[in-house]
Design a protein around this motif. Sequence first.
Motif, PDB file in Angstrom:
ATOM      1  N   THR A  59       0.830  -1.212   0.000  1.00 55.15           N
ATOM      2  CA  THR A  59       0.000   0.000   0.000  1.00 55.15           C
ATOM      3  C   THR A  59       0.865   1.263   0.000  1.00 55.15           C
ATOM      4  N   LEU A  60       0.203   2.407  -0.124  1.00 59.12           N
ATOM      5  CA  LEU A  60       0.941   3.679  -0.040  1.00 59.12           C
ATOM      6  C   LEU A  60       1.524   3.848   1.361  1.00 59.12           C
ATOM      7  N   PHE A  82       4.867   2.098   1.334  1.00 58.64           N
ATOM      8  CA  PHE A  82       5.889   2.846   0.584  1.00 58.64           C
ATOM      9  C   PHE A  82       6.366   4.068   1.359  1.00 58.64           C
ATOM     10  N   ASN A  83       5.449   4.667   2.100  1.00 60.09           N
ATOM     11  CA  ASN A  83       5.812   5.826   2.909  1.00 60.09           C
ATOM     12  C   ASN A  83       6.788   5.432   4.025  1.00 60.09           C
ATOM     13  N   GLU A 142      10.202   4.936   2.362  1.00 56.39           N
ATOM     14  CA  GLU A 142      10.792   6.229   1.985  1.00 56.39           C
ATOM     15  C   GLU A 142      11.404   6.924   3.199  1.00 56.39           C
ATOM     16  N   ILE A 201       7.847  -1.665  -8.747  1.00 59.47           N
ATOM     17  CA  ILE A 201       7.827  -0.323  -8.138  1.00 59.47           C
ATOM     18  C   ILE A 201       9.252   0.155  -7.830  1.00 59.47           C
ATOM     19  N   TYR A 202      10.091  -0.758  -7.334  1.00 52.41           N
ATOM     20  CA  TYR A 202      11.439  -0.333  -6.902  1.00 52.41           C
ATOM     21  C   TYR A 202      12.524  -0.668  -7.927  1.00 52.41           C
ATOM     22  N   GLU A 257      -7.758   3.438  -5.590  1.00 48.11           N
ATOM     23  CA  GLU A 257      -6.620   4.159  -6.190  1.00 48.11           C
ATOM     24  C   GLU A 257      -5.929   5.133  -5.235  1.00 48.11           C
ATOM     25  N   VAL A 265      -3.327   2.774  -2.980  1.00 44.76           N
ATOM     26  CA  VAL A 265      -2.219   1.980  -3.540  1.00 44.76           C
ATOM     27  C   VAL A 265      -1.641   2.678  -4.772  1.00 44.76           C
ATOM     28  N   HIS A 266      -0.462   2.261  -5.164  1.00 42.16           N
ATOM     29  CA  HIS A 266       0.164   2.761  -6.395  1.00 42.16           C
ATOM     30  C   HIS A 266      -0.747   2.383  -7.575  1.00 42.16           C
ATOM     31  N   GLN A 274      -0.263   1.202 -10.541  1.00 45.40           N
ATOM     32  CA  GLN A 274       0.033  -0.118 -11.141  1.00 45.40           C
ATOM     33  C   GLN A 274      -0.529  -1.248 -10.284  1.00 45.40           C
TER      34      GLN A 274
END
Length: 165
Positions: free
Chosen positions: A16-17, A20-21, A24, A59-60, A144, A147-148, A150
């Motif tokens: 999920t976002l 990813f957060n 990061e 993604i990465y 949307e 999540v990213h 893709q």
Amino acid sequence: MKRTIAIYPGSFDPPTLGHFNIVERALKIFKKVIIAVAENTSKQALFTFEERVGLLKKIYKGSKSVEIDHFHGLLVNYAKKKKAKVILRGLRTVADYEYELQMSFTNKNLFPELETIFLMTENRLSHISSTLIKEIAYFGGACENMVHPQIAESIYQKIQEKHKK
Ligand code: PNS
């Protein structure tokens, strides 16, 4: 800490976002983050192990500081294999706390040199949960903003396949 490698284990079904957060922000602290897809025997998976790894690799792609990997079995054994002493986990709400505390105590008991470091999920992302995303998508809702793009596409495809069966 910038010389330290952190393992970020999880089901990532789907990533999920919020995940990813965490990655990061962790990269400001650690030299490298290994996102390690694992089995959670108490959860019903939407994506196969390989699919989850594939989603994360897309993604990465090209990132030197994020490695995507997977493991079977105990996290402590994987950490020993990778010569890592830090486990990274995100904390969203109080509901997460008990589960996370128990896991970190258990892992420390199994491997005393291992430290679990928690990053608080950013407030704006703290409602996001892989489990709820699966439920929303299953019933035709939009995910949307969680999540990213893709990954949203892959979720919709997967749900369509499930509905066809
Ligand atoms: O994203 P999740 O489902 O909350 O992640 C949980 C996970 C996969 C990190 C946890 O279930 C795990 O570490 N599984 C590997 C097996 C293991 O070591 N179990 C004991 C953990 S105390």
